[in-house]
Design a protein around this motif. Structure first.
Motif, short mmCIF file in Angstrom:
data_model
loop_
_atom_site.label_atom_id
_atom_site.label_comp_id
_atom_site.label_asym_id
_atom_site.label_seq_id
_atom_site.Cartn_x
_atom_site.Cartn_y
_atom_site.Cartn_z
N LEU A 128 46.50 51.59 44.29
CA LEU A 128 45.21 50.91 44.32
C LEU A 128 44.09 51.84 43.87
O LEU A 128 43.08 51.39 43.33
CB LEU A 128 44.89 50.39 45.73
N LEU A 129 44.28 53.14 44.09
CA LEU A 129 43.25 54.12 43.76
C LEU A 129 43.33 54.60 42.31
O LEU A 129 42.49 55.38 41.87
CB LEU A 129 43.33 55.32 44.72
N ILE A 130 44.35 54.16 41.61
CA ILE A 130 44.50 54.51 40.20
C ILE A 130 43.94 53.35 39.39
O ILE A 130 44.39 52.20 39.55
CB ILE A 130 45.98 54.76 39.86
N GLN A 183 32.48 50.05 37.45
CA GLN A 183 33.01 49.98 36.09
C GLN A 183 34.49 50.36 36.05
O GLN A 183 35.23 49.89 35.20
CB GLN A 183 32.22 50.92 35.15
N THR A 184 34.90 51.23 36.97
CA THR A 184 36.27 51.74 36.98
C THR A 184 37.17 50.93 37.89
O THR A 184 38.32 50.66 37.55
CB THR A 184 36.27 53.22 37.44
N TYR A 185 36.64 50.56 39.06
CA TYR A 185 37.45 49.85 40.06
C TYR A 185 36.93 48.42 40.20
O TYR A 185 35.96 48.18 40.90
CB TYR A 185 37.41 50.57 41.41
N VAL A 186 37.59 47.53 39.51
CA VAL A 186 37.24 46.12 39.55
C VAL A 186 38.37 45.40 40.26
O VAL A 186 39.54 45.62 39.96
CB VAL A 186 37.05 45.55 38.13
N ILE A 246 43.25 50.48 36.84
CA ILE A 246 44.25 49.59 36.26
C ILE A 246 44.67 50.03 34.86
O ILE A 246 45.83 49.87 34.48
CB ILE A 246 43.74 48.13 36.27
N GLU A 247 43.74 50.61 34.09
CA GLU A 247 44.04 51.01 32.71
C GLU A 247 45.07 52.13 32.63
O GLU A 247 45.71 52.30 31.59
CB GLU A 247 42.77 51.46 31.98
N ILE A 248 45.22 52.92 33.70
CA ILE A 248 46.14 54.05 33.64
C ILE A 248 47.27 53.96 34.67
O ILE A 248 48.04 54.91 34.82
CB ILE A 248 45.39 55.40 33.77
N GLN A 249 47.37 52.83 35.34
CA GLN A 249 48.46 52.67 36.32
C GLN A 249 49.82 52.79 35.66
O GLN A 249 50.72 53.43 36.21
CB GLN A 249 48.35 51.33 37.05
N ASP A 250 49.98 52.18 34.50
CA ASP A 250 51.28 52.24 33.83
C ASP A 250 51.63 53.66 33.42
O ASP A 250 52.78 54.09 33.54
CB ASP A 250 51.35 51.27 32.65
N THR A 251 50.65 54.43 32.98
CA THR A 251 50.88 55.83 32.61
C THR A 251 51.28 56.64 33.84
O THR A 251 52.24 57.44 33.79
CB THR A 251 49.62 56.44 31.97
N ALA A 252 50.58 56.45 34.95
CA ALA A 252 50.92 57.17 36.19
C ALA A 252 52.33 56.78 36.64
O ALA A 252 53.09 57.63 37.11
CB ALA A 252 49.90 56.85 37.28
N PHE A 253 52.69 55.51 36.48
CA PHE A 253 54.03 55.06 36.86
C PHE A 253 55.10 55.74 36.01
O PHE A 253 56.15 56.13 36.52
CB PHE A 253 54.14 53.54 36.74
N ILE A 254 54.83 55.90 34.71
CA ILE A 254 55.80 56.55 33.82
C ILE A 254 56.05 58.00 34.27
O ILE A 254 57.19 58.45 34.32
CB ILE A 254 55.32 56.51 32.35
#
Length: 168
Positions: free
Chosen positions: A89-91, A48-51, A93-101
């Motif tokens: 890849l381990l983050i 559900q989290t890693y698609v 997709i829904e929060i990748q942009d937040t982690a990048f910020i």
């Protein structure tokens, strides 16, 4: 949401990577291989989290591409971009942009602090070089790479603290 086990794994991994990068100024290819292998397994463990969607590769490909350009400009090490690419890849997709910020903010804060510290520490030399138009001397003072993995670690800790409700 990111699974707690993945957040903790990345936290511990980043601590090791930051330490070895600080000591040796190199990041082993071992870590990106581990992260890619883990990502493939996470798609089975947390489906559900890693698609596996092509969108999951946007940040990793961008890190490889931009990292290669920064490597050619002698700004960033090759290991940093490979590691960041695999880490994202381990983050989910829904929060990748937040982690990048958080990574971007931390990079700006640490980079600015280092520039100001370098400026204050070498002010007399910089002033003399500016007077004599010694542009190459000034470039040498500011053109040094710094170890980036500790910056990634700080960003990851800050991200985790600020988004602790999204870690389950």
């Amino acid at each position: 949401m990111i699974p707690m086990v993945v957040y903790l794994f990345l936290s511990i991994q980043l601590l090791f990577v930051a330490y070895t990068d600080f000591k040796t100024r190199m990041i082993s290819n071992f870590w990106p291989i581990i992260n890619i292998f883990l990502f493939l397994n996470l798609t089975w463990i947390f489906p559900q989290t890693y698609v596996f969607k092509w969108q999951i590769l946007i940040f990793p490909i961008a890190f490889i591409f931009v990292g290669f350009i920064l490597f050619l400009m002698k700004i960033m090490g090759g290991g940093d971009s490979k590691y960041l690419s695999s880490m994202f890849l381990l983050i989910p997709i829904e929060i990748q942009d937040t982690a990048f910020i958080y990574l971007l903010y931390t990079t700006v804060i640490v980079g600015s602090t280092l520039i100001i510290f370098n400026l204050l520490k070498n002010f007399d030399r910089i002033w003399l070089m500016a007077k004599t138009y010694d542009v190459n001397g000034i470039k040498k003072l500011f053109g040094k790479k710094f170890t980036y993995a500790p910056v990634i670690f700080i960003a990851w800790m800050w991200f985790g603290w600020q988004n602790r409700m999204n870690i389950h």
